[in-house]
Design a protein around this motif. Structure first.
Motif, PDB file in Angstrom:
ATOM      1  N   UNK A   1       0.810  -1.209   0.000  1.00  0.00           N
ATOM      2  CA  UNK A   1       0.000   0.000   0.000  1.00  0.00           C
ATOM      3  C   UNK A   1       0.844   1.259   0.000  1.00  0.00           C
ATOM      4  N   UNK A   2       2.065   1.164   0.457  1.00  0.00           N
ATOM      5  CA  UNK A   2       2.901   2.344   0.620  1.00  0.00           C
ATOM      6  C   UNK A   2       4.326   2.080   0.144  1.00  0.00           C
ATOM      7  N   UNK A   3       5.030   3.133  -0.211  1.00  0.00           N
ATOM      8  CA  UNK A   3       6.431   3.005  -0.597  1.00  0.00           C
ATOM      9  C   UNK A   3       7.356   3.750   0.363  1.00  0.00           C
ATOM     10  N   UNK A   4       6.776   4.530   1.291  1.00  0.00           N
ATOM     11  CA  UNK A   4       7.585   5.256   2.276  1.00  0.00           C
ATOM     12  C   UNK A   4       6.999   5.062   3.672  1.00  0.00           C
ATOM     13  N   UNK A   5       7.891   5.037   4.655  1.00  0.00           N
ATOM     14  CA  UNK A   5       7.505   4.850   6.043  1.00  0.00           C
ATOM     15  C   UNK A   5       8.356   5.746   6.928  1.00  0.00           C
ATOM     16  N   UNK A   6       7.897   6.001   8.129  1.00  0.00           N
ATOM     17  CA  UNK A   6       8.699   6.694   9.128  1.00  0.00           C
ATOM     18  C   UNK A   6       9.228   5.652  10.098  1.00  0.00           C
ATOM     19  N   UNK A   7      10.359   5.926  10.778  1.00  0.00           N
ATOM     20  CA  UNK A   7      10.914   4.934  11.702  1.00  0.00           C
ATOM     21  C   UNK A   7       9.894   4.442  12.721  1.00  0.00           C
ATOM     22  N   UNK A   8       9.842   3.122  12.894  1.00  0.00           N
ATOM     23  CA  UNK A   8       8.940   2.524  13.863  1.00  0.00           C
ATOM     24  C   UNK A   8       7.534   2.265  13.366  1.00  0.00           C
ATOM     25  N   UNK A   9       7.221   2.698  12.147  1.00  0.00           N
ATOM     26  CA  UNK A   9       5.868   2.499  11.612  1.00  0.00           C
ATOM     27  C   UNK A   9       5.667   1.039  11.200  1.00  0.00           C
ATOM     28  N   UNK A  10       4.518   0.445  11.531  1.00  0.00           N
ATOM     29  CA  UNK A  10       4.264  -0.946  11.126  1.00  0.00           C
ATOM     30  C   UNK A  10       4.246  -1.097   9.603  1.00  0.00           C
ATOM     31  N   UNK A  11       4.782  -2.204   9.116  1.00  0.00           N
ATOM     32  CA  UNK A  11       4.817  -2.506   7.685  1.00  0.00           C
ATOM     33  C   UNK A  11       4.095  -3.824   7.443  1.00  0.00           C
ATOM     34  N   UNK A  12       3.182  -3.815   6.490  1.00  0.00           N
ATOM     35  CA  UNK A  12       2.522  -5.043   6.047  1.00  0.00           C
ATOM     36  C   UNK A  12       2.343  -4.999   4.546  1.00  0.00           C
ATOM     37  N   UNK A  13       2.365  -6.176   3.922  1.00  0.00           N
ATOM     38  CA  UNK A  13       2.175  -6.256   2.481  1.00  0.00           C
ATOM     39  C   UNK A  13       1.565  -7.602   2.154  1.00  0.00           C
TER      40      UNK A  13
ATOM     41  N   UNK B   1      11.265 -11.694  -7.027  1.00  0.00           N
ATOM     42  CA  UNK B   1      10.472 -10.471  -7.107  1.00  0.00           C
ATOM     43  C   UNK B   1      10.958  -9.539  -6.005  1.00  0.00           C
ATOM     44  N   UNK B   2      11.113  -8.271  -6.334  1.00  0.00           N
ATOM     45  CA  UNK B   2      11.658  -7.328  -5.372  1.00  0.00           C
ATOM     46  C   UNK B   2      10.739  -6.125  -5.178  1.00  0.00           C
ATOM     47  N   UNK B   3      10.621  -5.674  -3.919  1.00  0.00           N
ATOM     48  CA  UNK B   3       9.901  -4.447  -3.594  1.00  0.00           C
ATOM     49  C   UNK B   3      10.799  -3.621  -2.686  1.00  0.00           C
ATOM     50  N   UNK B   4      11.068  -2.391  -3.088  1.00  0.00           N
ATOM     51  CA  UNK B   4      11.900  -1.493  -2.292  1.00  0.00           C
ATOM     52  C   UNK B   4      11.034  -0.426  -1.645  1.00  0.00           C
ATOM     53  N   UNK B   5      11.274  -0.163  -0.374  1.00  0.00           N
ATOM     54  CA  UNK B   5      10.565   0.907   0.305  1.00  0.00           C
ATOM     55  C   UNK B   5      11.582   1.782   1.046  1.00  0.00           C
ATOM     56  N   UNK B   6      11.221   3.032   1.238  1.00  0.00           N
ATOM     57  CA  UNK B   6      12.140   3.992   1.849  1.00  0.00           C
ATOM     58  C   UNK B   6      11.653   4.354   3.247  1.00  0.00           C
ATOM     59  N   UNK B   7      12.597   4.397   4.180  1.00  0.00           N
ATOM     60  CA  UNK B   7      12.298   4.861   5.539  1.00  0.00           C
ATOM     61  C   UNK B   7      12.786   6.299   5.657  1.00  0.00           C
ATOM     62  N   UNK B   8      11.874   7.215   5.901  1.00  0.00           N
ATOM     63  CA  UNK B   8      12.185   8.639   5.912  1.00  0.00           C
ATOM     64  C   UNK B   8      12.645   9.092   7.310  1.00  0.00           C
ATOM     65  N   UNK B   9      13.234  10.266   7.349  1.00  0.00           N
ATOM     66  CA  UNK B   9      13.561  10.876   8.639  1.00  0.00           C
ATOM     67  C   UNK B   9      12.273  11.405   9.262  1.00  0.00           C
ATOM     68  N   UNK B  10      12.230  11.446  10.560  1.00  0.00           N
ATOM     69  CA  UNK B  10      11.050  11.991  11.237  1.00  0.00           C
ATOM     70  C   UNK B  10      10.991  13.502  11.060  1.00  0.00           C
TER      71      UNK B  10
END
Length: 305
Positions: free
Chosen positions: A165-177, A296-305
């Motif tokens: 659902x997303x390609x960017x996250x903030x530190x500590x945010x839950x990730x599911x796919x 198969x590859x999926x890349x996501x970015x973890x942003x700075x707060x």
């Protein structure tokens, strides 16, 4: 459940894309006895044989026993200026193994030549030299797993899809796919952190979702609601890599702590130094081919707060 592990230490090293000039994802390694004594040279030669016979690396550069060099590192593992000069001259080497036996102790150091840093250092009494070598080879296996995961190219022909659902996250945010296969397959999903010091993690199967056979068209959420998988605490670009295979990889052993939700990709349980040292035929270890394992590859970015 404790059997899936080193699938990747074997499988992933064989799944690299063919557009890389048939190179294998292993390090070019130089091994030196320092200081050079009869005991340290014997241990050096044993380590070289272990690395070469098991395909853990490509042995390169022979150092004359009479040539003295300085190999010194500070408390953080950074090379001193004199050592940096020595490392910079090693243009065809990725890693350097330094072996010494002094005062009844055997010492192995593993140096990243490109970054001029000390990655690994361990010492044991000389009577436990084979245990020391086994520990070092386990560390090298983990490095090779990461290298292979990073080296392997993704393919549009893979039979597994990753829906996010997303390609960017903030530190500590839950990730599911979600994953979905176009055919009935066993599916293995791995997290490859951008930081090479972070070990790859087997996300699926896991302690809760231990059945990784996925039927055609079935959608599986990873991880399910009983497990927490969160974005790393520092900014990075991490990758999720998914593999499929027609048959379950049973011949390997998976190791992990009971309290962990996910398994770490640890080295093979089949790599016993005593057995391999006497083997005339190179065993089917890291570079052994497991065919038809597309990625198969999926890349996501973890942003700075």
């Amino acid at each position: 459940m404790k059997r899936f592990l080193v699938i990747f230490s074997v499988a992933i090293l064989s799944v690299f894309s063919l557009d890389r000039l048939n190179t294998t994802p292993v390090y070019k390694i130089a091994v030196e006895a320092y200081p050079s004594t009869e005991e340290s040279r014997a241990l050096r030669d044993f380590i070289k044989e272990q690395i070469q016979s098991t395909g853990r690396g490509q042995i390169t550069v022979s150092f004359p026993d009479t040539e003295e060099r300085s190999w010194e590192f500070d408390k953080r593992g950074d090379a001193t200026e004199e050592t940096k000069m020595q490392l910079q001259a090693m243009s065809q080497v990725d890693k350097l193994v330094l072996v010494s036996t002094e005062d009844g102790q055997s010492l192995i150091s593993f140096v990243d030549v490109l970054h001029e840093t000390l990655e690994y250092r361990n010492a044991l009494p000389e009577s436990l030299s084979k245990t020391l070598v086994s520990d070092f080879l386990s560390y090298l296996d983990k490095k090779n797993i990461y290298l292979a995961l990073s080296h392997t190219g993704s393919s549009s022909n893979s039979q597994v899809k990753i829906n996010s659902l997303k390609s960017t996250y903030v530190p500590g945010e839950p990730i599911r796919f979600e994953i979905e296969t176009t055919e009935d397959n066993y599916v293995y999903v791995v997290l490859v952190p951008e930081n090479q010091k972070g070990e790859p993690v087997l996300l699926f199967p896991n302690q809760i979702q231990n059945d990784n056979f996925v039927k055609k068209g079935e959608r599986v959420t990873i991880p399910d609601k009983r497990i927490s998988f969160k974005a790393a605490t520092t900014p990075s670009k991490d990758r999720i890599r998914a593999f499929v295979t027609r048959e379950e990889w049973k011949e390997f052993q998976l190791r992990g702590k009971k309290e962990d939700s996910f398994y770490r990709l640890l080295p093979p349980a089949v790599t016993g130094t005593k057995t391999l040292a006497r083997s005339l035929t190179p065993p089917p270890t890291l570079t052994s081919p497991i065919e038809q394992s597309l990625v198969t590859e999926w890349e996501y970015e973890i942003l700075s707060r």
